[in-house]
Design an enzyme around this catalytic site. Structure first.
Site, PDB file in Angstrom:
ATOM      1  N   CYS A  71       0.829  -1.204   0.000  1.00  0.00           N
ATOM      2  CA  CYS A  71       0.000   0.000   0.000  1.00  0.00           C
ATOM      3  C   CYS A  71       0.863   1.254   0.000  1.00  0.00           C
ATOM      4  CB  CYS A  71      -0.935   0.003   1.213  1.00  0.00           C
ATOM      5  SG  CYS A  71      -0.084  -0.079   2.796  1.00  0.00           S
ATOM      6  N   GLU A  83      -1.884   1.124  -4.984  1.00  0.00           N
ATOM      7  CA  GLU A  83      -1.198  -0.052  -4.447  1.00  0.00           C
ATOM      8  C   GLU A  83      -0.475  -0.756  -5.585  1.00  0.00           C
ATOM      9  OE1 GLU A  83      -2.918  -2.441  -1.551  1.00  0.00           O
ATOM     10  OE2 GLU A  83      -3.943  -0.795  -0.525  1.00  0.00           O
TER      11      GLU A  83
END
Length: 639
Positions: A591, A631
């Site tokens: 992330c 991400e």
């Protein structure tokens, strides 16, 4: 005291050892008399000292006053010993004109730079500023701001130095856009005219010409508010904006871009992450072409968790009569900071009543919680965060919907549970969505045909629409290049496994899955989720990922590893152990693409067996449309 001695004397007279106790009594009286006399003596001396001190101080004050009064006229009445001080317009008295103690020379405040993690947004900004300077042939010294002069401007908060720096600037052309979705531009330094300033402009796009207000100065850049757009960038599409809080809220920074432009911008963010944090891989051309960012099926109404918050005034302030703002961080409008402060709230929170990124049922829950907060805000002594988490129930068509919903779900003004029914056509089931506010309550998510239970306050991906795409991508890339059946991937190690999302969704492609997680609660949910979904080849371990491979006994040539660490990335010790284990394939899900790039370079260039691996692909997944977040999945294979 003497009554005590009389009683003692009477007692001694009636005892057998009269002489002994009489002598002891006399000695005690003498000792107490001496102590009492000494106390009286020091009390008198203390009083005399105080009297002399105050008399001396009053004398000095009195004569100092006479001296000052003569400075505007004749000096005839000034004592001869002090006349030279008046002639020179100076005072040699140890006191100031007002009779107070002499003021000390003020100490200069020094700017102390805060320690910033290099892969954090502030750390990444430093790289982006340097990149801009390089493109404009400027050095860091040419944009260095005199922060010390602002810190020591004692005139007022709106002093002359502050006003020079924190001013309105017109017709500023935006040159770049940062990974945080802010514009970058260059303006003239108002004090040191030979210098420039790097300025951050919220909601600014490359090609925009804007008017701004600078409000904060850092050593190598300044922050500003966007006042208005003079000329629009070709990229700017204001007609696409659906959020009524756009330009005020920090939630959806990229809403004025087409979705294709958003995906391309996020691909460039990943490219820059490897440029900044994996420079050796770039220089040695060890990176594959960056694939296009995978789109989210939903661009609005996709978030299954939101956390609106509020602040309360300090205790010294009077009790609020009006509800403080409840919402999210504001951005880009200084007047909003002032407005919220005027009503006693915190200047960084924007009051909102809907979120275009949240699912329909969460917006219903937000309405319910705002109404509840309106009635209960006086009960709070300090600010708090309100959790709104979506919960999924697989409906039995033979039973009424309301009977199947959890009792703890958010309710409307009539006391009825707020819910939304949706149809999962792929799996041919109907689902009911409710909103949960208790972080300890167990909620359910339905992903790719699997059911996952976890605590509402625990981490779980917030965009369910893209999760089946991601889990399939991971599953399809588990197998190493075929070199015979003996080298087939048979085992999977899932580090940072959480409640078992990737372990369970990938279990069909391997013989055995081992998941590790530091949270015992998450491991407990992972075990229950595997059992509930009929998955029997998963085993979960409580422990730190840094010590994971101490308990792994599967052959490395037949094992793939999934990494899904928190934003800070992986520990160097873990990466060394990963390299020593030398798995056939590594799938790194992140992330934070910047910490991913750092970790990948460290693994390939600094660890024992890192050079035995190569990057197969790097690809972004758009979990958060309309925002700057992206991400990334990096796949490495053993050569």
């Amino acid at each position: 005291m003497y009554e005590q001695f009389e009683f003692s004397f009477f007692f001694f007279e009636n005892s057998d050892n009269k002489v002994k106790y009489k002598a002891h009594l006399i000695s005690s009286i003498k000792r107490w008399s001496i102590i009492t006399c000494m106390r009286c003596f020091w009390t008198v001396q203390k009083s005399i000292f105080k009297a002399r001190f105050f008399a001396c101080r009053n004398f000095v004050k009195k004569h100092n006053y006479k001296l000052i009064s003569t400075m505007t006229g004749s000096t005839e009445m000034v004592p001869p010993t002090m006349k030279h001080t008046v002639d020179n317009k100076r005072l040699s008295s140890p006191l100031t004109d007002s009779g107070n103690r002499r003021t000390k020379k003020p100490k200069l405040r020094k700017y102390k730079a805060k320690k910033v993690e290099t892969t954090s947004p502030m750390g990444v900004l430093e790289f982006e500023v340097n990149d801009l300077l390089k493109s404009q042939n400027l050095s860091r010294e040419q944009v260095l701001n005199d922060v010390t002069s602002i810190l020591n401007d004692k005139s007022s908060t709106d002093g002359p130095i502050v006003l020079q720096y924190h001013r309105e600037v017109k017709n500023v052309k935006v040159l770049e856009i940062t990974s945080n979705g802010n514009g970058l531009a260059l303006i003239d330094n108002p004090v040191e005219t030979e210098k420039k300033q790097v300025v951050i402009i919220p909601f600014g796009l490359p090609g925009d010409v804007v008017n701004i207000k600078v409000f904060k100065t850092h050593p190598y850049y300044v922050e500003s508010d966007l006042l208005d757009v003079v000329e629009k960038s070709p990229m700017r599409r204001d007609d696409l904006i659906r959020d009524k809080y756009f330009g005020k809220s920090s939630g959806s920074q990229l809403e004025f871009l087409t979705y294709d432009d958003q995906l391309e911008l996020k691909r460039k963010t990943i490219m820059n992450a490897y440029k900044f944090f994996a420079p050796r891989l770039v220089a040695e051309k060890l990176l594959p072409p960056f694939d296009t960012t995978v789109a989210s099926p939903l661009q609005f109404g996709y978030r299954t968790k939101i956390t609106p918050h509020f602040d309360m005034p300090k205790r010294k302030q009077k009790e609020l009569s009006v509800r403080p703002p409840l919402g999210f961080g504001q951005k880009g409008r200084p007047q909003w900071r002032k407005d919220t402060l005027d009503i006693g709230g915190h200047g960084s929170i924007l009051d909102i009543d809907e979120c275009v990124l949240a699912t329909e049922v969460l917006n219903k829950g937000l309405t319910n919680e705002r109404r509840k907060f309106e009635q209960e805000f006086k009960n709070y002594k300090k600010g708090a965060t309100i959790l709104l988490r979506e919960n999924t129930t697989i409906l039995d068509p033979s039973k009424p919907t309301l009977e199947q919903l959890t009792e703890e779900a958010s309710r409307d003004e009539n006391g009825d549970i707020s819910y939304v029914e949706v149809e999962d056509k792929k799996n041919n089931v109907r689902l009911a969505k409710t909103c949960v506010t208790n972080p300890r309550q167990i909620v359910t998510e339905y992903v790719d045909g699997y059911t996952f239970n976890f605590s509402a306050g625990e981490f779980f991906q917030n965009n369910n629409s893209i999760l089946p795409i991601v889990t399939k991508y991971v599953r399809d890339n588990l197998q190493a290049p075929a070199k015979g059946d003996d080298n087939k991937t048979k085992f999977l190690v899932d580090a940072y496994c959480g409640s078992g999302l990737f372990s369970i969704c990938s279990s069909k492609g391997v013989d055995k899955v081992i998941g590790v997680e530091i949270s015992a609660d998450s491991v407990s949910f992972a075990e229950k989720n595997a059992k509930a979904n009929g998955v029997e080849n998963c085993r979960f371990i409580v422990g730190k990922a840094e010590k994971l491979f101490e308990s792994i006994d599967t052959p490395s040539e037949n094992t793939s590893v999934i990494l899904d660490p928190p934003r800070k990335g992986c520990d160097e010790l873990f990466l060394k152990q990963l390299a020593a284990y030398n798995p056939a394939k590594i799938i790194y899900i992140s992330c934070n693409v910047h910490s991913q790039a750092r970790d990948v370079e460290y693994f390939l260039k600094e660890t024992e067996n890192g050079s035995a691996h190569q990057i197969e692909s790097i690809r972004g997944f758009d979990f958060f449309p309309q925002t700057h977040h992206v991400e990334s999945v990096c796949i490495m294979k053993r050569i």
